[in-house]
Design a protein around this motif. Structure first.
Motif, PDB file in Angstrom:
ATOM      1  N   GLY A  91     -75.439 -23.913  -2.752  1.00 51.82           N
ATOM      2  CA  GLY A  91     -75.207 -25.075  -1.633  1.00 51.82           C
ATOM      3  C   GLY A  91     -75.299 -24.661  -0.352  1.00 51.82           C
ATOM      4  N   LEU A  92     -74.427 -23.529   0.305  1.00 48.52           N
ATOM      5  CA  LEU A  92     -74.674 -23.140   1.527  1.00 48.52           C
ATOM      6  C   LEU A  92     -75.862 -22.619   1.862  1.00 48.52           C
ATOM      7  N   ALA A  93     -76.069 -22.312   3.298  1.00 45.49           N
ATOM      8  CA  ALA A  93     -77.427 -21.951   3.724  1.00 45.49           C
ATOM      9  C   ALA A  93     -77.677 -20.602   3.429  1.00 45.49           C
ATOM     10  N   ILE A  94     -78.904 -20.096   3.021  1.00 44.31           N
ATOM     11  CA  ILE A  94     -79.358 -18.740   2.726  1.00 44.31           C
ATOM     12  C   ILE A  94     -80.101 -18.316   4.085  1.00 44.31           C
ATOM     13  N   ALA A  95     -79.431 -17.245   4.536  1.00 43.62           N
ATOM     14  CA  ALA A  95     -80.299 -16.586   5.694  1.00 43.62           C
ATOM     15  C   ALA A  95     -81.189 -15.371   5.406  1.00 43.62           C
ATOM     16  N   PHE A  96     -82.431 -15.451   5.837  1.00 40.87           N
ATOM     17  CA  PHE A  96     -83.502 -14.760   5.561  1.00 40.87           C
ATOM     18  C   PHE A  96     -83.827 -13.531   6.643  1.00 40.87           C
ATOM     19  N   GLY A  97     -84.161 -12.317   6.128  1.00 41.24           N
ATOM     20  CA  GLY A  97     -84.487 -11.454   7.398  1.00 41.24           C
ATOM     21  C   GLY A  97     -86.021 -11.755   7.506  1.00 41.24           C
ATOM     22  N   SER A  98     -86.474 -10.753   8.538  1.00 41.68           N
ATOM     23  CA  SER A  98     -87.782 -10.894   9.013  1.00 41.68           C
ATOM     24  C   SER A  98     -88.858 -10.434   7.834  1.00 41.68           C
ATOM     25  N   GLY A  99     -88.326  -9.665   6.790  1.00 42.63           N
ATOM     26  CA  GLY A  99     -89.367  -8.980   5.762  1.00 42.63           C
ATOM     27  C   GLY A  99     -89.844  -7.813   6.158  1.00 42.63           C
ATOM     28  N   THR A 100     -90.310  -7.287   4.981  1.00 44.46           N
ATOM     29  CA  THR A 100     -90.882  -5.990   4.833  1.00 44.46           C
ATOM     30  C   THR A 100     -92.391  -6.399   4.405  1.00 44.46           C
ATOM     31  N   ARG A 101     -93.320  -5.980   5.199  1.00 45.96           N
ATOM     32  CA  ARG A 101     -94.740  -6.446   4.445  1.00 45.96           C
ATOM     33  C   ARG A 101     -95.220  -4.943   3.754  1.00 45.96           C
ATOM     34  N   LEU A 102     -95.185  -4.898   2.403  1.00 44.98           N
ATOM     35  CA  LEU A 102     -95.724  -3.906   1.665  1.00 44.98           C
ATOM     36  C   LEU A 102     -97.125  -3.938   1.172  1.00 44.98           C
ATOM     37  N   SER A 110     -72.701  -9.602   7.439  1.00 43.24           N
ATOM     38  CA  SER A 110     -71.402  -8.875   7.320  1.00 43.24           C
ATOM     39  C   SER A 110     -70.366  -9.525   6.223  1.00 43.24           C
ATOM     40  N   ASN A 111     -70.257 -11.061   6.402  1.00 34.97           N
ATOM     41  CA  ASN A 111     -69.297 -11.700   5.602  1.00 34.97           C
ATOM     42  C   ASN A 111     -69.954 -12.431   4.629  1.00 34.97           C
ATOM     43  N   HIS A 112     -71.204 -12.048   3.995  1.00 32.15           N
ATOM     44  CA  HIS A 112     -71.722 -12.783   2.881  1.00 32.15           C
ATOM     45  C   HIS A 112     -71.267 -11.896   1.866  1.00 32.15           C
ATOM     46  N   LEU A 113     -71.662 -12.431   0.583  1.00 32.13           N
ATOM     47  CA  LEU A 113     -71.128 -12.008  -0.515  1.00 32.13           C
ATOM     48  C   LEU A 113     -72.405 -11.995  -1.561  1.00 32.13           C
ATOM     49  N   TYR A 114     -73.433 -12.909  -1.369  1.00 32.49           N
ATOM     50  CA  TYR A 114     -74.453 -13.149  -2.352  1.00 32.49           C
ATOM     51  C   TYR A 114     -75.636 -12.642  -1.607  1.00 32.49           C
ATOM     52  N   GLU A 170     -91.374 -16.750  -3.537  1.00 29.50           N
ATOM     53  CA  GLU A 170     -91.003 -16.725  -4.836  1.00 29.50           C
ATOM     54  C   GLU A 170     -89.440 -15.930  -4.876  1.00 29.50           C
ATOM     55  N   PHE A 171     -88.774 -16.502  -5.834  1.00 25.62           N
ATOM     56  CA  PHE A 171     -87.359 -15.566  -6.068  1.00 25.62           C
ATOM     57  C   PHE A 171     -87.579 -14.477  -6.869  1.00 25.62           C
ATOM     58  N   LEU A 172     -87.163 -13.456  -6.520  1.00 23.20           N
ATOM     59  CA  LEU A 172     -87.060 -12.276  -7.456  1.00 23.20           C
ATOM     60  C   LEU A 172     -85.638 -12.069  -8.219  1.00 23.20           C
ATOM     61  N   VAL A 173     -84.472 -12.010  -7.259  1.00 20.03           N
ATOM     62  CA  VAL A 173     -83.388 -11.478  -7.894  1.00 20.03           C
ATOM     63  C   VAL A 173     -82.230 -11.939  -7.017  1.00 20.03           C
ATOM     64  N   SER A 174     -80.763 -12.318  -7.553  1.00 26.52           N
ATOM     65  CA  SER A 174     -79.855 -12.681  -6.781  1.00 26.52           C
ATOM     66  C   SER A 174     -78.796 -11.672  -7.176  1.00 26.52           C
ATOM     67  N   PHE A 175     -77.868 -10.955  -6.515  1.00 24.19           N
ATOM     68  CA  PHE A 175     -76.970 -10.035  -6.779  1.00 24.19           C
ATOM     69  C   PHE A 175     -75.628 -10.502  -6.146  1.00 24.19           C
ATOM     70  N   TYR A 176     -74.561 -10.256  -6.851  1.00 26.55           N
ATOM     71  CA  TYR A 176     -73.154 -10.881  -6.461  1.00 26.55           C
ATOM     72  C   TYR A 176     -71.856  -9.905  -7.191  1.00 26.55           C
ATOM     73  N   ASN A 177     -71.207  -9.283  -6.455  1.00 27.20           N
ATOM     74  CA  ASN A 177     -70.006  -8.498  -6.970  1.00 27.20           C
ATOM     75  C   ASN A 177     -70.544  -7.476  -7.798  1.00 27.20           C
ATOM     76  N   ALA A 224     -82.196 -11.799   1.729  1.00 25.19           N
ATOM     77  CA  ALA A 224     -81.546 -13.021   2.119  1.00 25.19           C
ATOM     78  C   ALA A 224     -80.221 -12.863   1.849  1.00 25.19           C
ATOM     79  N   SER A 225     -79.165 -13.661   2.307  1.00 25.57           N
ATOM     80  CA  SER A 225     -77.776 -13.599   1.985  1.00 25.57           C
ATOM     81  C   SER A 225     -77.168 -14.779   2.302  1.00 25.57           C
ATOM     82  N   SER A 226     -75.988 -15.003   1.369  1.00 24.91           N
ATOM     83  CA  SER A 226     -75.226 -16.302   1.825  1.00 24.91           C
ATOM     84  C   SER A 226     -73.616 -15.876   1.607  1.00 24.91           C
ATOM     85  N   GLU A 227     -73.062 -16.828   2.105  1.00 23.50           N
ATOM     86  CA  GLU A 227     -71.513 -16.641   1.915  1.00 23.50           C
ATOM     87  C   GLU A 227     -71.214 -17.073   0.557  1.00 23.50           C
ATOM     88  N   ALA A 228     -71.564 -18.264  -0.105  1.00 23.63           N
ATOM     89  CA  ALA A 228     -71.345 -18.637  -1.348  1.00 23.63           C
ATOM     90  C   ALA A 228     -72.683 -18.750  -2.021  1.00 23.63           C
TER      91      ALA A 228
END
Lengths: 114, 111
Positions: free
Chosen positions: A100-111, A27-31, A44-51, A93-97
């Motif tokens: 540098g800060l930890a990026i927390a991942f979800g458990s995933g969706t298997r498609l 809830s308090n993550h912005l990224y 593999e990275f797909l996309v990041s989203f902020y603001n 995934a999401s992170s506060e900043a």
């Protein structure tokens, strides 16, 4: 402990169909991010989203993909006209900043695209 | 091209047998190096972030260290529940927030 929540855990779709993968970031993550992992391969990275806009995207994230934050809590990945090679585990995934800060991942969706 | 390489690909240990996992990276400016644990069918679980050479962090039986070219994840007296794939990921200074992952080391600890 707060966690990233993803739904559904498994989705099977016909080739050519559109799918929407859903995520509730911490809830308090912005990224917010989407990553994918094809079976037996690296994450593999797909996309990041902020603001409310995309801040970075990889070569994988082409016009077939889109992301949206439709409200204050959800973050979605839409895949238009799915292909067999889109079959993978998709992680939100999401992170506060952004840096540098930890990026927390979800458990995933298997498609699985059939 | 920026690369992250982990070794070994797989490691089998007896319970109590300490060892180290390696993550090497080609440098174009490192903002942070991350270690994650991943259980089968699950998402990566955050363990540590290291920012500068010489830095060390510990959590239970795990200790992560960082040099200018590589990081080590030391596992002291492992238990079967430490069995998982350990992922290393790098955040480059040139990128904004992207993590570039290695292929991981699959650790199996036998009782």
């Amino acid at each position: 402990e707060p966690e990233v929540t993803q739904t559904p855990s498994h989705q099977v779709t016909q080739m050519g169909q559109e799918v929407i993968l859903r995520c509730v970031p911490i809830s308090n993550h912005l990224y917010f991010y989407w990553y994918r992992q094809i079976l037996g391969q690296k994450v593999e990275f797909l996309v990041s989203f902020y603001n409310n806009e995309i801040s970075e995207k990889s070569e994988i994230f082409d016009d077939q993909f889109s992301v949206e934050r439709p409200d204050g809590s959800n973050f979605t990945l839409k895949i238009r006209s799915t292909k067999l090679e889109d079959s993978a585990m998709y992680f939100c995934a999401s992170s506060e900043a952004g840096q540098g800060l930890a990026i927390a991942f979800g458990s995933g969706t298997r498609l699985t695209v059939v | 091209e920026d690369q992250v390489t982990q070794s070994p690909e797989a490691l089998r240990l007896q319970e109590g047998e300490s060892s180290s996992l390696n993550c090497s990276y080609t440098v174009s400016g490192l903002r942070g190096l991350f270690w994650y644990r991943q259980d089968p069918g699950k998402g990566p679980e955050f363990l540590f972030t290291l920012y500068s050479a010489g830095e060390e962090k510990e959590k239970e039986r795990l200790k992560a260290t960082l040099t200018k070219k590589e990081s080590f994840l030391h596992i002291t007296a492992p238990k079967p529940e430490d069995s998982a794939t350990y992922l290393c990921a790098v955040q480059w200074a040139s990128g904004y927030s992207t993590l570039t992952f290695g292929k991981g080391t699959m650790l199996l600890v036998s009782p």
